[in-house]
Design a protein around this motif. Structure first.
Motif, PDB file in Angstrom:
ATOM      1  N   ARG A 364       0.829  -1.210   0.000  1.00  0.00           N
ATOM      2  CA  ARG A 364       0.000   0.000   0.000  1.00  0.00           C
ATOM      3  C   ARG A 364       0.860   1.256   0.000  1.00  0.00           C
ATOM      4  O   ARG A 364       0.516   2.256  -0.628  1.00  0.00           O
ATOM      5  N   GLN A 365       1.980   1.202   0.713  1.00  0.00           N
ATOM      6  CA  GLN A 365       2.897   2.344   0.702  1.00  0.00           C
ATOM      7  C   GLN A 365       3.461   2.573  -0.700  1.00  0.00           C
ATOM      8  O   GLN A 365       3.599   3.703  -1.154  1.00  0.00           O
ATOM      9  N   GLN A 369       2.798   5.978  -3.881  1.00  0.00           N
ATOM     10  CA  GLN A 369       3.781   6.758  -4.632  1.00  0.00           C
ATOM     11  C   GLN A 369       3.411   6.915  -6.108  1.00  0.00           C
ATOM     12  O   GLN A 369       4.043   7.680  -6.838  1.00  0.00           O
ATOM     13  N   ARG A 370       2.430   6.157  -6.590  1.00  0.00           N
ATOM     14  CA  ARG A 370       1.879   6.273  -7.930  1.00  0.00           C
ATOM     15  C   ARG A 370       2.882   5.981  -9.043  1.00  0.00           C
ATOM     16  O   ARG A 370       2.797   6.531 -10.132  1.00  0.00           O
ATOM     17  N   ILE A 375       4.518  -0.472  -9.292  1.00  0.00           N
ATOM     18  CA  ILE A 375       3.377  -1.138  -8.671  1.00  0.00           C
ATOM     19  C   ILE A 375       3.061  -2.442  -9.398  1.00  0.00           C
ATOM     20  O   ILE A 375       2.852  -3.486  -8.783  1.00  0.00           O
ATOM     21  N   THR A 376       3.025  -2.389 -10.729  1.00  0.00           N
ATOM     22  CA  THR A 376       2.732  -3.597 -11.511  1.00  0.00           C
ATOM     23  C   THR A 376       3.779  -4.679 -11.256  1.00  0.00           C
ATOM     24  O   THR A 376       3.445  -5.871 -11.102  1.00  0.00           O
ATOM     25  N   LYS A 377       5.030  -4.287 -11.220  1.00  0.00           N
ATOM     26  CA  LYS A 377       6.104  -5.253 -10.978  1.00  0.00           C
ATOM     27  C   LYS A 377       5.976  -5.881  -9.600  1.00  0.00           C
ATOM     28  O   LYS A 377       6.156  -7.102  -9.429  1.00  0.00           O
ATOM     29  N   GLU A 378       5.642  -5.077  -8.592  1.00  0.00           N
ATOM     30  CA  GLU A 378       5.493  -5.581  -7.225  1.00  0.00           C
ATOM     31  C   GLU A 378       4.333  -6.570  -7.117  1.00  0.00           C
ATOM     32  O   GLU A 378       4.460  -7.643  -6.525  1.00  0.00           O
ATOM     33  N   LEU A 379       3.199  -6.196  -7.705  1.00  0.00           N
ATOM     34  CA  LEU A 379       2.031  -7.063  -7.623  1.00  0.00           C
ATOM     35  C   LEU A 379       2.284  -8.393  -8.327  1.00  0.00           C
ATOM     36  O   LEU A 379       1.940  -9.468  -7.813  1.00  0.00           O
ATOM     37  N   ALA A 420      -3.818   0.104 -13.184  1.00  0.00           N
ATOM     38  CA  ALA A 420      -4.498   1.310 -13.663  1.00  0.00           C
ATOM     39  C   ALA A 420      -5.850   1.486 -12.991  1.00  0.00           C
ATOM     40  O   ALA A 420      -6.212   2.598 -12.562  1.00  0.00           O
ATOM     41  N   LYS A 421      -6.634   0.407 -12.866  1.00  0.00           N
ATOM     42  CA  LYS A 421      -7.945   0.491 -12.243  1.00  0.00           C
ATOM     43  C   LYS A 421      -7.826   0.833 -10.761  1.00  0.00           C
ATOM     44  O   LYS A 421      -8.613   1.632 -10.228  1.00  0.00           O
ATOM     45  N   LEU A 422      -6.844   0.229 -10.082  1.00  0.00           N
ATOM     46  CA  LEU A 422      -6.692   0.466  -8.649  1.00  0.00           C
ATOM     47  C   LEU A 422      -6.286   1.913  -8.366  1.00  0.00           C
ATOM     48  O   LEU A 422      -6.825   2.561  -7.462  1.00  0.00           O
ATOM     49  N   VAL A 423      -5.359   2.440  -9.141  1.00  0.00           N
ATOM     50  CA  VAL A 423      -4.929   3.835  -8.944  1.00  0.00           C
ATOM     51  C   VAL A 423      -6.079   4.798  -9.241  1.00  0.00           C
ATOM     52  O   VAL A 423      -6.309   5.763  -8.507  1.00  0.00           O
TER      53      VAL A 423
END
Length: 552
Positions: A364-365, A369-370, A375-379, A420-423
């Protein structure tokens, strides 16, 4: 005498008529000119008169015959359209001129300045016959189909094209739409038809046949050419059959054009879901708005716009709305489709909210940071590679699968699309992200609190500096990390058992989940019984393994 008509207005013409009625013959000639101007331009309506004869009677006491003679004198014995009398007639008295009106052109050439009125009457007596509207006798020619043309003035005017009311009319004026090989007469030119027009419903002053000054004039002889086809009163009783037929053809053509237009609109496809979404986005309709057909109609029935890449155009009407130039749908249909989109968006928002609450605080942290790529790589790396399972979702290396309920249809989303949807979801509902981040911070707050009895010791001058602490081990973990994982996997195990009971889940995954929960349970017990240092080290790991072999 030359008349300057360019500087003469209606009142000037009236005064000119009054002065010249009291003068010599030339003045009567000019009075006739002014009467013609008033008649041809229908100026008499400014004083409320119906026609030129009422005007002459009301303004000057002239009878219709007198006014007609003055006008005929001007028309017959003038040049330049009536503005100047021909030189050979100058000086002749008004009595002689009005007697000369009844003479044909051939006889008129015999009249000189010395000819008396009695002699002119004798000439007329020999030619005693009815005259045309222009004061001319009918044309006398050998009645041969190729040489004889019925008319007056020895061929100057022909009955074929004349629209004047005439006492010596030899044949009816022919319809302008009649073919020359088979002509048929204009049905409006008879005396009987004229009486019908005078008693019809339309105002008599609007009829071109009764007031020919209202009709268009022919380019050649400047004679009026009245026609019912040029009249806008389609309900007139006296409207001719040709005009009525043309009216029917126009109405039929208009109805056919409207039919083709409706068929063309009916062949267009209905707006797609993407079109409806683009409209909602353009006008600002949200998933939480209450939508009804009446509210949409009231707001957008007279609205229109667009111009974007997704919404090119929309146009509202009393019946419905047209989006992106596609088929028009009613306001009820639009309201129903918007509600379907809102329900779908609500389900998607619920999925995203459940997933966001399930993920780890560190993830979540990172999302806050957007950085979309990070984010995609982490998920994908953290959840997809371990086939994570959450409340209503299952993770895979290339996608995440949502199921709103155990029997519901699966919804598959790639990790990039999910990011993209989550952001976008968090941007629209920032309070959700703020609350989650605050909760994550509160969970770690106890570790950051300094002991109340601790007092900072000031470093004395000359003291030996403290040794630097070694760098933290990236594999080191604390009891809080174990607690969070245990809570998550315990909830997953409960869900898997429910799915397994309904025969919708493979037993191997259920066994794997049970092992993970038991291992985390023993590891947490180690933290409680022997302390964090031994529980997270080699001895702790060995203790946990031994406990597992002994059955806990």
């Amino acid at each position: 005498m030359l008349i300057d008509e360019t500087s003469m207005d209606y009142q000037g013409m009236k005064e000119g008529i009054r002065r010249r009625l009291e003068g010599a013959a030339e003045d009567f000639f000019m009075a006739g000119y002014f009467l013609r101007q008033v008649s041809e331009n229908a100026l008499f309506v400014e004083d409320g008169y119906k026609n030129i004869w009422d005007f002459a009677k009301g303004e000057y006491g002239l009878s219709a015959s007198s006014a007609s003679r003055f006008m005929a004198i001007n028309a017959r014995f003038s040049v330049d359209g009536g503005r100047r009398m021909a030189e050979r007639y100058a000086g002749m008295g008004v009595s002689k001129l009005q007697e000369m009106l009844g003479l044909p052109d051939g006889e008129l050439e015999k009249v000189t300045q010395e000819t008396t009125v009695r002699e002119i009457r004798a000439m007329k007596k020999r030619l005693d016959e009815p005259k045309s509207f222009f004061g001319l006798p009918k044309t006398e020619r050998e009645k041969h189909p190729y040489t004889y043309t019925p008319g007056c003035g020895d061929g100057k005017y022909t009955c074929f094209s004349c629209a004047r009311l005439c006492e010596i009319r030899q044949e009816e004026r022919y319809c302008r739409d009649a073919p020359m090989g088979s002509p048929f007469p204009c049905t409006q030119m008879s005396k009987k038809k004229r009486l019908e027009m005078e008693t019809s419903r339309i105002p008599s002053r609007e009829c071109q046949h009764l007031h020919q000054e209202l009709a268009e004039v022919r380019a050649g002889d400047k004679e009026p050419a009245p026609c019912c086809q040029d009249c806008g009163y389609e309900t007139c009783y006296s409207r001719c059959d040709v005009a009525r037929k043309k009216d029917g053809e126009k109405r039929q053509a208009k109805a056919e054009a409207e039919k083709q237009k409706r068929e063309a609109k009916a062949e267009r496809p209905e707006p797609s879901g993407h079109d409806i979404e683009a409209f909602c986005k353009w006008v600002g309709i949200k998933s939480t708005d209450s939508i009804t057909a009446d509210s949409l109609k009231k707001r957008y029935r007279n609205a229109g716009g667009g111009g974007g890449t997704e919404l090119r155009n929309y146009s509202g009407s009393a019946r419905g709305i047209q989006i992106n130039y596609k088929r028009e749908i009613t306001w009820v249909q639009l309201a129903r489709r918007i509600k379907e989109i809102q329900e779908a968006e609500g389900r998607e928002e619920a999925r995203l909210l459940g997933f966001y609450k399930d993920i780890y605080p560190g993830t979540r942290q990172l999302i806050s940071q957007r950085d979309m790529a990070a984010i995609t790589k982490e998920l994908k790396a953290f959840y997809g590679s371990t086939y994570e399972n959450g409340e209503g979702w299952n993770a895979y290396p290339d996608k995440i699968v949502f199921r709103d309920s155990p029997g519901a249809e699966q919804v598959q989303v790639t990790w990039g699309r999910l990011t993209a949807k989550l952001v976008d979801f968090l941007e629209r509902f920032p309070e959700i992200e703020s609350s989650a981040l605050e909760g994550d911070g509160a969970g770690h707050k106890e570790q950051d609190i300094i002991d109340a009895d601790f007092q900072e010791v000031k470093e004395e001058v000359g003291a030996i500096p403290a040794a630097q602490e070694p760098e933290a081990d990236p594999e080191e973990y604390a009891q809080l990390d174990v607690d969070l994982l245990l809570d998550k996997y315990s909830r997953d195990l409960a869900d898997y058992r429910k799915c397994f009971a309904e025969e919708e889940f493979p037993p191997t995954i259920l066994k794997k989940q049970r092992i993970l929960v038991d291992a985390l349970t023993l590891l947490r017990r180690n933290y409680v019984e022997i302390g964090p240092d031994q529980a997270s080290g080699d001895s702790g790991t060995g203790y946990a393994a031994a406990s597992l072999r002994e059955g806990g």
